[in-house]
Structure formats: C-alpha cells, structure tokens
Design a protein around this motif. Sequence first.
Motif, PDB file in Angstrom:
ATOM      1  N   LEU A   1      11.648 -12.362 -38.425  1.00  0.00           N
ATOM      2  CA  LEU A   1      11.866 -14.232 -38.230  1.00  0.00           C
ATOM      3  C   LEU A   1      10.635 -14.835 -38.312  1.00  0.00           C
ATOM      4  CD1 LEU A   1      13.343 -16.151 -37.079  1.00  0.00           C
ATOM      5  CD2 LEU A   1      12.926 -15.390 -34.616  1.00  0.00           C
ATOM      6  N   LEU A   2       9.505 -14.286 -37.950  1.00  0.00           N
ATOM      7  CA  LEU A   2       8.139 -14.838 -38.375  1.00  0.00           C
ATOM      8  C   LEU A   2       7.852 -14.999 -39.685  1.00  0.00           C
ATOM      9  CD1 LEU A   2       5.396 -16.246 -37.187  1.00  0.00           C
ATOM     10  CD2 LEU A   2       4.400 -13.833 -37.329  1.00  0.00           C
ATOM     11  N   GLU A   3       8.110 -14.025 -40.780  1.00  0.00           N
ATOM     12  CA  GLU A   3       8.104 -14.196 -41.953  1.00  0.00           C
ATOM     13  C   GLU A   3       8.861 -15.070 -42.595  1.00  0.00           C
ATOM     14  OE1 GLU A   3       5.655 -13.163 -43.834  1.00  0.00           O
ATOM     15  OE2 GLU A   3       6.562 -13.573 -45.728  1.00  0.00           O
ATOM     16  N   LYS A   4      10.257 -15.285 -42.237  1.00  0.00           N
ATOM     17  CA  LYS A   4      11.098 -16.488 -42.549  1.00  0.00           C
ATOM     18  C   LYS A   4      10.410 -17.658 -42.195  1.00  0.00           C
ATOM     19  CE  LYS A   4      15.947 -17.926 -41.990  1.00  0.00           C
ATOM     20  NZ  LYS A   4      17.094 -17.754 -41.408  1.00  0.00           N
ATOM     21  N   GLU A   5       9.865 -17.860 -40.882  1.00  0.00           N
ATOM     22  CA  GLU A   5       9.450 -19.148 -40.533  1.00  0.00           C
ATOM     23  C   GLU A   5       8.357 -19.679 -41.348  1.00  0.00           C
ATOM     24  OE1 GLU A   5      10.876 -21.309 -38.698  1.00  0.00           O
ATOM     25  OE2 GLU A   5      12.560 -20.075 -37.925  1.00  0.00           O
ATOM     26  N   ARG A   6       7.646 -18.589 -41.758  1.00  0.00           N
ATOM     27  CA  ARG A   6       6.247 -18.791 -42.450  1.00  0.00           C
ATOM     28  C   ARG A   6       6.643 -19.175 -43.934  1.00  0.00           C
ATOM     29  NH1 ARG A   6       3.605 -17.562 -46.360  1.00  0.00           N
ATOM     30  NH2 ARG A   6       5.317 -16.357 -47.043  1.00  0.00           N
ATOM     31  N   ALA A   7       7.563 -18.435 -44.533  1.00  0.00           N
ATOM     32  CA  ALA A   7       7.915 -18.700 -45.889  1.00  0.00           C
ATOM     33  C   ALA A   7       8.520 -20.360 -45.903  1.00  0.00           C
ATOM     34  CB  ALA A   7       9.100 -17.920 -46.233  1.00  0.00           C
ATOM     35  N   ASN A   8       9.503 -20.552 -44.797  1.00  0.00           N
ATOM     36  CA  ASN A   8       9.905 -22.046 -44.867  1.00  0.00           C
ATOM     37  C   ASN A   8       8.746 -23.073 -44.711  1.00  0.00           C
ATOM     38  OD1 ASN A   8      12.571 -20.930 -44.921  1.00  0.00           O
ATOM     39  ND2 ASN A   8      12.828 -21.134 -42.664  1.00  0.00           N
ATOM     40  N   PHE A   9       7.712 -22.813 -43.838  1.00  0.00           N
ATOM     41  CA  PHE A   9       6.798 -23.505 -43.678  1.00  0.00           C
ATOM     42  C   PHE A   9       5.898 -23.851 -45.118  1.00  0.00           C
ATOM     43  CE2 PHE A   9       2.974 -25.569 -42.210  1.00  0.00           C
ATOM     44  CZ  PHE A   9       1.902 -24.789 -42.572  1.00  0.00           C
ATOM     45  N   TYR A  10       5.691 -22.694 -45.598  1.00  0.00           N
ATOM     46  CA  TYR A  10       4.712 -22.749 -47.078  1.00  0.00           C
ATOM     47  C   TYR A  10       5.624 -23.657 -47.721  1.00  0.00           C
ATOM     48  CZ  TYR A  10       2.278 -20.932 -50.982  1.00  0.00           C
ATOM     49  OH  TYR A  10       1.602 -20.881 -52.085  1.00  0.00           O
ATOM     50  N   GLU A  11       6.955 -23.135 -48.099  1.00  0.00           N
ATOM     51  CA  GLU A  11       7.730 -24.021 -49.006  1.00  0.00           C
ATOM     52  C   GLU A  11       7.767 -25.556 -48.651  1.00  0.00           C
ATOM     53  OE1 GLU A  11      11.648 -22.583 -49.904  1.00  0.00           O
ATOM     54  OE2 GLU A  11      12.242 -24.117 -50.645  1.00  0.00           O
ATOM     55  N   SER A  12       7.728 -26.025 -47.433  1.00  0.00           N
ATOM     56  CA  SER A  12       7.700 -27.275 -47.279  1.00  0.00           C
ATOM     57  C   SER A  12       6.442 -27.884 -47.258  1.00  0.00           C
ATOM     58  CB  SER A  12       8.382 -27.607 -45.564  1.00  0.00           C
ATOM     59  OG  SER A  12       7.287 -26.943 -44.856  1.00  0.00           O
ATOM     60  N   SER A  13       5.341 -27.102 -46.980  1.00  0.00           N
ATOM     61  CA  SER A  13       3.961 -27.703 -47.286  1.00  0.00           C
ATOM     62  C   SER A  13       3.746 -28.028 -48.933  1.00  0.00           C
ATOM     63  CB  SER A  13       3.038 -26.715 -46.906  1.00  0.00           C
ATOM     64  OG  SER A  13       1.489 -26.995 -46.766  1.00  0.00           O
ATOM     65  N   VAL A  14       4.224 -27.027 -49.728  1.00  0.00           N
ATOM     66  CA  VAL A  14       3.880 -27.209 -51.023  1.00  0.00           C
ATOM     67  C   VAL A  14       4.490 -28.238 -51.654  1.00  0.00           C
ATOM     68  CG1 VAL A  14       4.268 -26.033 -53.532  1.00  0.00           C
ATOM     69  CG2 VAL A  14       3.341 -24.524 -51.523  1.00  0.00           C
ATOM     70  N   GLU A  15       5.990 -28.640 -51.102  1.00  0.00           N
ATOM     71  CA  GLU A  15       6.968 -29.667 -51.679  1.00  0.00           C
ATOM     72  C   GLU A  15       6.212 -30.775 -51.175  1.00  0.00           C
ATOM     73  OE1 GLU A  15      11.263 -27.343 -51.891  1.00  0.00           O
ATOM     74  OE2 GLU A  15      10.754 -28.590 -50.237  1.00  0.00           O
ATOM     75  N   TYR A  16       5.772 -31.055 -49.982  1.00  0.00           N
ATOM     76  CA  TYR A  16       5.024 -32.306 -49.367  1.00  0.00           C
ATOM     77  C   TYR A  16       3.729 -32.625 -50.268  1.00  0.00           C
ATOM     78  CZ  TYR A  16       2.892 -35.376 -45.996  1.00  0.00           C
ATOM     79  OH  TYR A  16       2.450 -36.609 -45.550  1.00  0.00           O
TER      80      TYR A  16
END
Length: 600
Positions: A166-181
């Motif tokens: 679950l943590l790895e999934k949240e980290r991946a989502n955070f990283y993807e949103s950060s790169v897109e931003y």
Amino acid sequence: MVHPPLEFSDCYLDSPDFRETLKCYELELERTNKFLKEVIKDGNSVITAIKGYSLAVQKFSQTLSVFQFDFIGDSLTDDEINIAQSFQEFAGLLQEVEHDRMMLVQNASDLLIKPLEKFRKEQIGVTKEKKKKFDKESEKYYSQLDKHLNLSAKKRETQLQEADELLEKERANFYESSVEYVYQIHQVQDRKKFDVVEPVLAFLHSILTLNNLTVEMTQDFMPYKQELQLSLQNTRNHYESTCEELEELMKRMKRPSQIYKMHNFPMEGYLYCQEKRALGMTWVKYYCKYQKEGRVLVMVPCEQKTTTKQGPTQLTLKSCIRRKTESIDKRFCFDVETIERLVQTITFQALSEGDRKLWMEAMDGKEPVMELNETGFKFVRKCINYIETEGATQEGVYRTVGSNIQVQKLLNAFFDPANPGDVDLHSSDWDVKTVTSALKFYLRSLSEPLMTYSLHRDLMCAAKSDNLDIRLSEIHSLTYKLPEKNREMLEMLIKHLVNVCSHSDENLMTPSNMAVIFGPTLMRAKEETVAAMLDIKFQNIVVEILIEHCKKVRLNVNWKAKTLYVTVGGLLNVKYEKREKLKTWLSPKVIKSTSTFKAD
C-alpha cells in the motif's frame, strides 16, 4: 528574473529546496494570473467605454510597463530579450497616442480577451489542477508513511506485506503526480511567452491600424511589429522542439529503471556470456553485479565443475551497445567493451527484452550507432545530391517526416556490410521525405554528435553572448577545434542547408526554421536533464548562425598548395601563435584574402 529549472529527478527526492523552488514558481504563476486578469479587465474597459478610452489605454499601458517576464534557464536568447522588452515598447507607444480617440474593431474581444481567458483556463487552470492533485497525493503518501512507520513489528507477516504494498502504491502515485506537476509548470512558463504576448500584439495592432489619425505612427510601428512577430515565431519553434524532448524525458523518468540510474543502485542478475572453448563458441551462465559508480562488473560463474573452481571475474566497462538481431542468432543480446580486454568484445544475453533494457540503462548502453566513416560521407553526399535535385523547393522539406519503416529500409540497404553504399536514391523506391528523414537519423545516430560533446559547453556559452559579433567570432573559432572529419562533414552539410534555405520563398524553410530541426540533430548535451532540454534553443541559434553566416564561418587551408583562403575576419580569429606561424611559413604572394594583417 530567471528561476533555476526544476529537474524531474528532484521529484523523487522531494527535498525542502525542491519544495521552496516550487513555491517560487507557484507565486510567479499567481502573479501571471493576476496580471492576465488585469489585462483582460483593462481590455474590456477599452472596448466598452469609448468616452473613457484614453484613460483606459493609459492604465493598460501602465500595467504593461510594470510587468517583467520570468524565464527558465541561465540565459536569454535575442528573441526572448525582445519579447521581455515588448510590453515596455507597447506601453511607450500607447502613451504617445493617449490623446487620440480610436474606434475599436468589432472583433477586438476575439483578438484579446478570448485568447487570454483561454490561456488562463487551459494553461493556468490545468496547472492549478495538477497542483491540487500533487498536494492531495503528497498528503496521502506522507500520511500513509507515518502510519507505516508506526506499525508494530509484531504484526503478522501478511499484514506487514500488505502495508508495504500500500505504501509503495501511494509513493508511486505521489511521484507520478509530482513529475506531471513539474512538467506542467515548465509548459505554462514557456507558453506564456507567446500565448500572452501574441493577443496583446494583435489587439494593439487593431487599435493602430483602424484609426486614421494614427496611420503615420502605425507605419513607424510596423518594423518593430515584424521583428517581434519573428521573435514570437522563433520562440514558438524553440518551444515545440524543446517540448518534444522534455516530454520524452518526463516519460523516461517515470520508469523505475531511471531511479537506478539516478541513485547508482547496483544492478544484478543472471546473464549468459558467449565464450570461445576448444570445441567452438558456447554460452556460459554467470550471476553478474554491476555498480554504476566505477563502472565495475563482477561475474560469478554458475556452472562450475567439481574438479575446478573459478573465482569471480571483475571487469571495468568502457562502453555498452545493443546487439543487432540480424548479427547473431540469439535474442536479448548486448555487447560490452572493457578496459581489461582491449581487443575482445564481450557478448551477453539477458533473460528477456525488459531485462536487457534494464542492464543497458544501468550501463549507460546505447543503440547501434552510425560511424563517421567513408560510407557515412558517401551516404550524406548522395542524400544531399538527391534532395537538392528533387526536393529543394518542396514545401516543408526536412520538416515533413518520412515513414519509419521506409527510413530503416533505406539505412539497412545503404549500410549493408556486404554492399555498403550500393543504393540508387533516384530510383522510384525512395521519396524526398524518406531521404531527409534518413539523413537526420544518420546524424542523430552517430556515436557522438557531429559538433562533439567536448565543445558543447563552449558553443552554448558563445550562443548566449549578448554581443552578436562576439557570438559569431566565438562560434567561428570553435568550429576549427572540431576533428577534421567532423569539420568536413559539417561544412558539407551547412553548404547544403544554405542552398535549401535560399529557396525559402517556395519551401518556407528559413535559416531559423531549419535550425530548429538541425539544432538537436548536430548538437546535444552528454547528460539529458531539464536544463539541457531548455538549452536546445541555444543549440538552434548556433546552427542558425552557421547557416546565415556560412561564408564568414569558414576557413580552408590547402597545405599541399601552401595557399591560405580566408574570408572577412577569418585569419584574425586564428590564435596569435598560430597566425604568426602561418605568416612566417607562407609567402605573402600566396595569400589570397579579403582581410589584412593590420591587427598584428
């Protein structure tokens, strides 16, 4: 002001400095948004309030005069400087016509208000949505991280594994949103340079041209308008070329393998190595570990005989390249060169295509490259001859892209080891866009860019000079530091591009347009970063100068004939020691030059 570029790699670390830089960009975005609201408001006042027109224009001009563009990067191009000063130029002109009453064209709203509102909605609005997503995913990730770190180690293994996933999934989502931003921030910062200025320019032009009292002033404004339009078009062209590279970099940075590359994580796993034995070639299984720092590869044999035991082999990598499928009857292969085995190339087989990509990316591997050899020169000459014969006047020549299948077919046929160069380009099999695309592909596929990595930084510094004469002189001098083959190929190519651009009335390919295509083709930074992507516009400037000043940036020395051919200022750009040596060695009678030695 100039802000440092945001690197995609910073998204992964999410450091306090990264967050602070983000705040600077967010403040600038809000400032731009407020400015746009002010411009839209003032523009409506001009359109709807004829009686208060003079006052509205004065306010409008004041708003323009106080606004300064912020740019990404460490230096500005001439076009960006022109754009940055444009609002001050507009404001000064409006102040001169403050007392003249003008009728606004009926479509003034379409010229000014709608484009700016569209920019606010589609660019600034999207950026704000990306920020919301980034903030949301950031909060979710760090909240989950706090919970995760507080988990008791005594919980069941399945519960701990679920928590990890679950943590790895949240980290991946955070990283993807950060790169897109970060990507969206760069987009809106670049687009505002022309999406904001162009509507204001169109609106201002409508005011001037539709009022009989300002005809004379409008004529005075035309040269600056044309210069600014050219700057806007050049900036748009630079944006489009940079955007493609930036988007590609963003996509690559989303892949997990990039994290290994950024942080020097060791790569390890099974590889099969092709080795020569008494009965012929065989494939031996090894467990390999590669450490990017030091480029060290450790190979542990897995198929040891009971009678002999072989210890690990340690090698230091020089290069890594993908093995062409047609060159070996095995899949997923790549070749490496090492310092310890100077002559022998080692061929490895990975477990899958994905596994090969991971190994190659860890080893900074490259695709099979073209060489700057006799066959390459023959290929370029044939392409140039074909293009100048069949397609020099074709609209959009070099901009129109050919079929990738046809391009590869042409390259495979021409560079076939069995019959290299045995291809007739004038046959019906090839069209102009296939040949131009193949020529560009060849130049991009060289093991090193034509203008070399070693000169890249110096060329960038020269292109960023404020003084055009110094800029030209420095680029002139640097071209003579190129290796002989590179200089010969560059001269042949630039002559060709000059010939093609001479037909710009028909093919619409000006030196500036051509430079946008060949800037990234002839030059590139050794490391792909956002900062390097933003410097593409300066690569384009270097190539544009080479095309526009082809006769000045040229020095041919025929040593056998002891004859020196120099264009205006050519010899004066040679270093003093070399110039003195040439003067001593050459007789004045054999010097053919339009310049003199008065400077000595």
